[in-house]
Design a protein around this motif. Structure first.
Motif, PDB file in Angstrom:
ATOM      1  N   VAL A 585       0.831  -1.201   0.000  1.00  0.00           N
ATOM      2  CA  VAL A 585       0.000   0.000   0.000  1.00  0.00           C
ATOM      3  C   VAL A 585       0.870   1.256   0.000  1.00  0.00           C
ATOM      4  CG1 VAL A 585      -1.625   1.346   1.383  1.00  0.00           C
ATOM      5  CG2 VAL A 585      -1.998  -1.105   1.056  1.00  0.00           C
ATOM      6  N   HIS A 586       1.935   1.267   0.786  1.00  0.00           N
ATOM      7  CA  HIS A 586       2.806   2.445   0.811  1.00  0.00           C
ATOM      8  C   HIS A 586       3.538   2.631  -0.517  1.00  0.00           C
ATOM      9  CE1 HIS A 586       2.353   3.857   4.947  1.00  0.00           C
ATOM     10  NE2 HIS A 586       2.222   2.583   5.301  1.00  0.00           N
ATOM     11  N   ALA A 587       3.895   1.530  -1.165  1.00  0.00           N
ATOM     12  CA  ALA A 587       4.525   1.648  -2.489  1.00  0.00           C
ATOM     13  C   ALA A 587       3.536   2.242  -3.486  1.00  0.00           C
ATOM     14  CB  ALA A 587       5.007   0.280  -2.956  1.00  0.00           C
ATOM     15  N   ALA A 588       2.267   1.817  -3.397  1.00  0.00           N
ATOM     16  CA  ALA A 588       1.238   2.365  -4.288  1.00  0.00           C
ATOM     17  C   ALA A 588       1.038   3.853  -4.008  1.00  0.00           C
ATOM     18  CB  ALA A 588      -0.072   1.608  -4.094  1.00  0.00           C
ATOM     19  N   PHE A 589       1.066   4.226  -2.735  1.00  0.00           N
ATOM     20  CA  PHE A 589       0.895   5.639  -2.408  1.00  0.00           C
ATOM     21  C   PHE A 589       2.068   6.467  -2.920  1.00  0.00           C
ATOM     22  CE2 PHE A 589       1.703   9.260   0.391  1.00  0.00           C
ATOM     23  CZ  PHE A 589       0.551   9.987   0.120  1.00  0.00           C
ATOM     24  N   ARG A 590       3.280   5.962  -2.779  1.00  0.00           N
ATOM     25  CA  ARG A 590       4.443   6.723  -3.268  1.00  0.00           C
ATOM     26  C   ARG A 590       4.366   6.911  -4.775  1.00  0.00           C
ATOM     27  NH1 ARG A 590       7.096   3.290   0.256  1.00  0.00           N
ATOM     28  NH2 ARG A 590       8.045   2.109  -1.448  1.00  0.00           N
ATOM     29  N   ALA A 591       3.926   5.877  -5.490  1.00  0.00           N
ATOM     30  CA  ALA A 591       3.789   6.007  -6.948  1.00  0.00           C
ATOM     31  C   ALA A 591       2.764   7.084  -7.287  1.00  0.00           C
ATOM     32  CB  ALA A 591       3.380   4.662  -7.551  1.00  0.00           C
ATOM     33  N   ASN A 601       8.072  16.180  -2.992  1.00  0.00           N
ATOM     34  CA  ASN A 601       7.053  16.327  -1.948  1.00  0.00           C
ATOM     35  C   ASN A 601       6.529  14.986  -1.455  1.00  0.00           C
ATOM     36  OD1 ASN A 601       6.896  19.266  -2.000  1.00  0.00           O
ATOM     37  ND2 ASN A 601       6.018  19.012  -4.033  1.00  0.00           N
ATOM     38  N   LEU A 602       7.309  13.943  -1.656  1.00  0.00           N
ATOM     39  CA  LEU A 602       6.832  12.596  -1.386  1.00  0.00           C
ATOM     40  C   LEU A 602       6.396  12.410   0.058  1.00  0.00           C
ATOM     41  CD1 LEU A 602       6.432   9.999  -2.916  1.00  0.00           C
ATOM     42  CD2 LEU A 602       8.746   9.316  -2.320  1.00  0.00           C
ATOM     43  N   ASP A 603       7.226  12.804   1.001  1.00  0.00           N
ATOM     44  CA  ASP A 603       6.850  12.616   2.412  1.00  0.00           C
ATOM     45  C   ASP A 603       5.767  13.598   2.832  1.00  0.00           C
ATOM     46  OD1 ASP A 603       8.943  14.561   2.017  1.00  0.00           O
ATOM     47  OD2 ASP A 603       9.143  14.714   4.186  1.00  0.00           O
ATOM     48  N   LEU A 604       5.809  14.804   2.265  1.00  0.00           N
ATOM     49  CA  LEU A 604       4.813  15.806   2.631  1.00  0.00           C
ATOM     50  C   LEU A 604       3.429  15.425   2.126  1.00  0.00           C
ATOM     51  CD1 LEU A 604       6.913  19.006   1.826  1.00  0.00           C
ATOM     52  CD2 LEU A 604       6.690  17.805   4.015  1.00  0.00           C
ATOM     53  N   SER A 621       4.797   6.869  11.022  1.00  0.00           N
ATOM     54  CA  SER A 621       5.988   7.718  11.119  1.00  0.00           C
ATOM     55  C   SER A 621       7.172   7.055  10.436  1.00  0.00           C
ATOM     56  CB  SER A 621       6.313   7.994  12.594  1.00  0.00           C
ATOM     57  OG  SER A 621       5.310   8.788  13.189  1.00  0.00           O
ATOM     58  N   TRP A 622       7.267   5.735  10.594  1.00  0.00           N
ATOM     59  CA  TRP A 622       8.362   5.010   9.935  1.00  0.00           C
ATOM     60  C   TRP A 622       8.272   5.157   8.427  1.00  0.00           C
ATOM     61  CZ3 TRP A 622       9.733   1.493   6.358  1.00  0.00           C
ATOM     62  CH2 TRP A 622      10.991   0.878   6.486  1.00  0.00           C
ATOM     63  N   TRP A 623       7.066   4.947   7.877  1.00  0.00           N
ATOM     64  CA  TRP A 623       6.914   5.019   6.423  1.00  0.00           C
ATOM     65  C   TRP A 623       7.093   6.441   5.899  1.00  0.00           C
ATOM     66  CZ3 TRP A 623       7.507   1.267   3.221  1.00  0.00           C
ATOM     67  CH2 TRP A 623       7.188  -0.035   3.582  1.00  0.00           C
ATOM     68  N   ILE A 624       6.655   7.414   6.649  1.00  0.00           N
ATOM     69  CA  ILE A 624       6.862   8.802   6.216  1.00  0.00           C
ATOM     70  C   ILE A 624       8.351   9.134   6.247  1.00  0.00           C
ATOM     71  CG2 ILE A 624       6.349  11.214   6.724  1.00  0.00           C
ATOM     72  CD1 ILE A 624       3.700  10.256   7.965  1.00  0.00           C
ATOM     73  N   GLY A 625       9.060   8.622   7.261  1.00  0.00           N
ATOM     74  CA  GLY A 625      10.509   8.807   7.303  1.00  0.00           C
ATOM     75  C   GLY A 625      11.195   8.164   6.115  1.00  0.00           C
ATOM     76  N   TYR A 626      10.720   6.982   5.729  1.00  0.00           N
ATOM     77  CA  TYR A 626      11.288   6.312   4.556  1.00  0.00           C
ATOM     78  C   TYR A 626      11.062   7.157   3.297  1.00  0.00           C
ATOM     79  CZ  TYR A 626      12.041   2.823   0.930  1.00  0.00           C
ATOM     80  OH  TYR A 626      12.493   2.156  -0.188  1.00  0.00           O
ATOM     81  N   ALA A 627       9.836   7.714   3.179  1.00  0.00           N
ATOM     82  CA  ALA A 627       9.548   8.565   2.017  1.00  0.00           C
ATOM     83  C   ALA A 627      10.458   9.787   1.994  1.00  0.00           C
ATOM     84  CB  ALA A 627       8.083   8.990   2.034  1.00  0.00           C
ATOM     85  N   ALA A 628      10.708  10.375   3.165  1.00  0.00           N
ATOM     86  CA  ALA A 628      11.605  11.537   3.230  1.00  0.00           C
ATOM     87  C   ALA A 628      13.025  11.154   2.829  1.00  0.00           C
ATOM     88  CB  ALA A 628      11.588  12.127   4.639  1.00  0.00           C
TER      89      ALA A 628
END
Length: 763
Positions: A585-591, A601-604, A621-628
């Motif tokens: 799901v997080h990979a889909a959101f990043r795409a 603006n990926l993490d934002l 928080s972990w996934w948002i940190g990964y996006a950042a």
């Protein structure tokens, strides 16, 4: 050329300037304008027959040709002003103006060029006739053609200049370089002389006058005269004619980028009335002014935004299809969507891309009759899953239990009920054997046979289809499985939360999506119904108690493929709330975020999409940190070091929060904290910040020594960065920093600082 037989007498410059001082409105005008205004008070003398010709010109739609008497007002009537002779006025005009100022009309070099440009742009011709040493002609040549306001009005035309006099000795120098006419610029004297004969034959209707301004629109039926103004000392009719016939309509008709830019600038800077006028005129433009309408639809004034949408719907063509699709994607009001959809349907009859877009729009906006999502949502909310739902669950029941159940059913007399039950048990056995690595083929055949036999005995085809759909799917017959799954939906509403309902919904979603993916890339048409059913099935699985994160990610992937960001955002919002730990799901959101907000603006992009709670804060928080972290590495790749350092800082904050709230995330958080500090050490090296570089790489190793040889997104490891920092410090003879760094490294990973891995070399 015919010209006035006697000069017009003009007010003195002295009295004009006094009047200017007394009149606040005139204070903003230059002396040339004032002189011209005074000159306008007297009509030009005309040759024999000219009055009749002027009247004829007005019949062609021209502005009033002769100035009215007594424009000076009561004061002027009471105190007649002294007059300048024509020679005095011309001398004054030469003193007050300069031919060095740029001419703001872009004259065409030939009549043929002008006519071609006029046909390409939809602009009318503006033919300007000018002769030397005639007061009105001099005013046009020396001032008006160089006046920004006049140039703006004339921008809606394709201008030609006609003048019989030569102002240079030749048209080209010894190297063949053009010598432009200093009076008119852009053209050579030979060109503005040669043009005269051609325009006389085509557009002057047997009369030669100067000064003269003719506006002509080229049509298939011949020239359409917009105005024909000549022998005027009052220049205002020319300006008014330009404003009337060559204003916004001509600019909107133009294909030139500079003309489009003028219209868009006018909209941005204009008031509500001007914006309304431009959007209204856009309805009659030869081609849709896409960027103007885009500005209109983004306008904060809802009335203007609505007018822009209406104009787009009325005028949409192939060139505005992308804007039409954007409008549909962002519009929520049903009535407005219907209006835009009608426009899309109109384009779909001739444009393949519009036809595809219409299928997508209908597939996503029209509710599915086979899978009514709202009905399923109500049923799932009021009838949650019970332990006894369905005829079996291979994940719960073992193979032995299923076989025992099958024997019991086989001993019963054949009936519709027993056959359907047997078919369901065979399906469960097939799934169990498949999960165990066995061959499910025989069980699938038996399940299909039982369903078909039940139909022969008069069973409801929708009930049998609930068995046949999974059987056909596992047998590799995807299209048939999809048809059976669609048929089965009517019977599955009786057990909406059951495993079988979830299984058949999955078959429907995947089979229809596969059919779309197979047909679309090769240009084959596909029915909007298959998209409608896929979208509806995935939507139900998104709220089904047995729905999975993979199904949510697949749904997002389908919508991303179709570039339907609004629907995709809704799917991802639900999926992030339901499956906050899911990597899929997080990979889909990043795409999705990369496509809509940009990687920077990926993490934002998570802001507004997720709500942090006590239950999900650590994982999100972990996934948002990964996006950042991804953002930081992309910014480093683009050498945007300031932005990269800021993104690393955001990542650090998120990872620290994650491991503080849940110790299960501590190890992986420390890994990415190490990567972030190593990345910031690289940035510090590039900036020559040696203290910062030493501090950051020391922290990187200390966070997690086991990560020292793991590569980041740029292929760099903390260990390679440590060696680089060490090398730079040695070259800079910073023994103090080397000593401090060495102590940190030895404490974190004993022996590393004094080994070759850590960059140690024998002195």
């Amino acid at each position: 050329m015919k010209r006035p037989s006697s000069p017009a007498l003009l007010p003195s410059l002295f009295l004009l300037l006094l009047a200017a001082d007394a009149n606040a409105a005139r204070q903003e005008e230059g002396p040339v304008e004032e002189a011209a205004a005074a000159q306008d008070q007297e009509p030009a003398a005309q040759p024999d027959g000219a009055a009749e010709d002027s009247a004829g010109a007005q019949d062609e739609g021209a502005a009033e040709g002769d100035a009215e008497e007594g424009q000076g007002g009561d004061d002027a009537a009471e105190t007649p002003a002294p007059r300048l002779t024509e020679a005095e006025y011309l001398q004054w005009l030469r003193d007050e103006t300069s031919l060095d100022d740029p001419v703001l009309l872009e004259w065409q070099r030939t009549v043929e060029d002008a006519e071609t440009v006029a046909r390409l742009t939809g602009k009318p011709l503006l033919i300007c006739v000018n002769i030397d040493d005639e007061p009105a002609s001099e005013l046009f040549a020396r001032h008006r053609y160089r006046d920004p306001a006049f140039g703006e009005h004339a921008a809606g035309f394709v201008p030609l200049i006609v003048s019989p006099a030569r102002h240079t000795l030749r048209d080209h120098d010894d190297n063949g370089v053009r010598i432009e006419c200093p009076r008119f610029q852009t053209v050579t004297c030979g060109e503005h002389q040669k043009i005269e004969q051609t325009v006389f034959e085509r557009y002057f209707r047997g009369n030669r006058y100067a000064p003269r301004h003719v506006g002509v629109r080229l049509t298939d039926e011949g020239p359409e005269y917009l105005f024909d103004l000549f022998l005027l000392q009052d220049i205002s009719p020319v300006v008014e004619a330009l404003k009337e016939h060559g204003g916004w309509e001509s600019l909107l008709a133009s294909h030139y980028a500079r003309d489009r830019k003028k219209v868009e600038f006018a909209y941005r800077e204009g008031n509500v009335d001007l914006r309304t006028e431009l959007l209204t005129l856009a309805r009659n433009a030869p081609s849709t002014p896409v960027e103007l309408l885009r500005l209109g639809m983004a306008d904060e004034d809802p009335g203007l935004a609505r007018l822009a949408r209406q104009t787009l719907a009325a005028t949409a063509g192939p060139e505005s299809l992308d804007l039409l699709l954007e409008a549909l994607a962002n519009e929520h009001a049903p009535v407005a969507r219907d209006t835009l959809r009608v426009a899309l349907a109109r384009l779909a009859s001739t444009e393949a891309r519009a036809a595809r877009a219409l299928r997508i729009e209908e597939g996503l906006s029209i509710p599915s009759a086979r899978v009514p999502v709202d009905v399923w949502r109500t049923l799932l909310a009021t009838r949650p899953r019970l332990n006894g739902d369905g005829d079996g669950d291979a994940a719960v029941q073992g193979i032995a239990e299923l076989e025992e159940r099958l024997d019991q059913l086989a001993s019963q007399p054949e009936s519709i009920e027993s056959l359907l039950a047997i078919g369901n048990v065979h399906l469960d056995l097939a799934a169990a054997h498949l999960a165990a690595g066995g061959n499910p083929s025989y069980f699938l055949i038996d399940a299909d046979h039982a369903a078909n036999r039940a139909i022969e005995l008069g069973a409801d085809p929708t009930q049998a289809a609930a068995i046949r759909a999974p059987s056909l799917w596992l047998s590799g017959r995807a299209n048939e499985a999809g048809d059976q799954a669609a048929l089965a939906m009517a019977s599955l509403v009786a057990e909406p939360a059951s495993p079988r309902a979830a299984e058949v919904l999955d078959v429907l979603a995947r089979s229809r999506t596969g059919a779309l993916y197979s047909a679309d890339p090769v240009g084959d048409e596909w029915s909007s119904e298959i998209l409608r059913e896929a979208h509806a099935a995935y939507s139900v699985l998104g709220i089904h108690p047995l729905g999975t994160d993979k199904q949510a990610a697949d749904h997002s992937g389908l919508l991303r493929y179709l570039m339907r960001d609004r629907e995709n955002e809704a799917v991802l919002r639900n999926a992030l709330a339901r499956f906050p730990e899911s990597a899929l799901v997080h990979a889909a959101f990043r795409a999705h975020a990369m496509a809509t907000a940009g990687v920077e603006n990926l993490d934002l992009a998570y802001e507004g999409m997720v709500e942090l709670t006590a239950e999900n804060s650590a994982v999100l928080s972990w996934w948002i940190g990964y996006a950042a972290t991804v953002v930081a590495e992309e910014q480093r790749r683009a050498t945007l070091t300031t932005a990269a350092a800021a993104a690393y800082g955001r990542a650090e904050g998120h990872f620290l929060r994650s491991m503080e709230e849940n110790a299960d995330y501590e190890d992986t958080s420390k890994h990415y904290l190490a990567m972030a500090d190593a990345g910031r050490a690289r940035i510090a090296i590039d900036r020559g910040q040696l203290e910062e570089a030493a501090t950051r790489i020391g922290r990187a190793i200390a966070w997690r020594p086991a990560s020292s040889e793991n590569q980041d997104g740029l292929g760099r490891t903390p260990l390679s960065t440590l060696r680089e920092v060490r090398r730079v410090l040695v070259e800079a003879q910073r023994d103090d920093l080397l000593e401090q760094l060495g102590a940190v490294i030895e404490e974190a990973d004993p022996g590393l600082w004094t080994s070759s891995r850590g960059g140690f070399t024998q002195q």
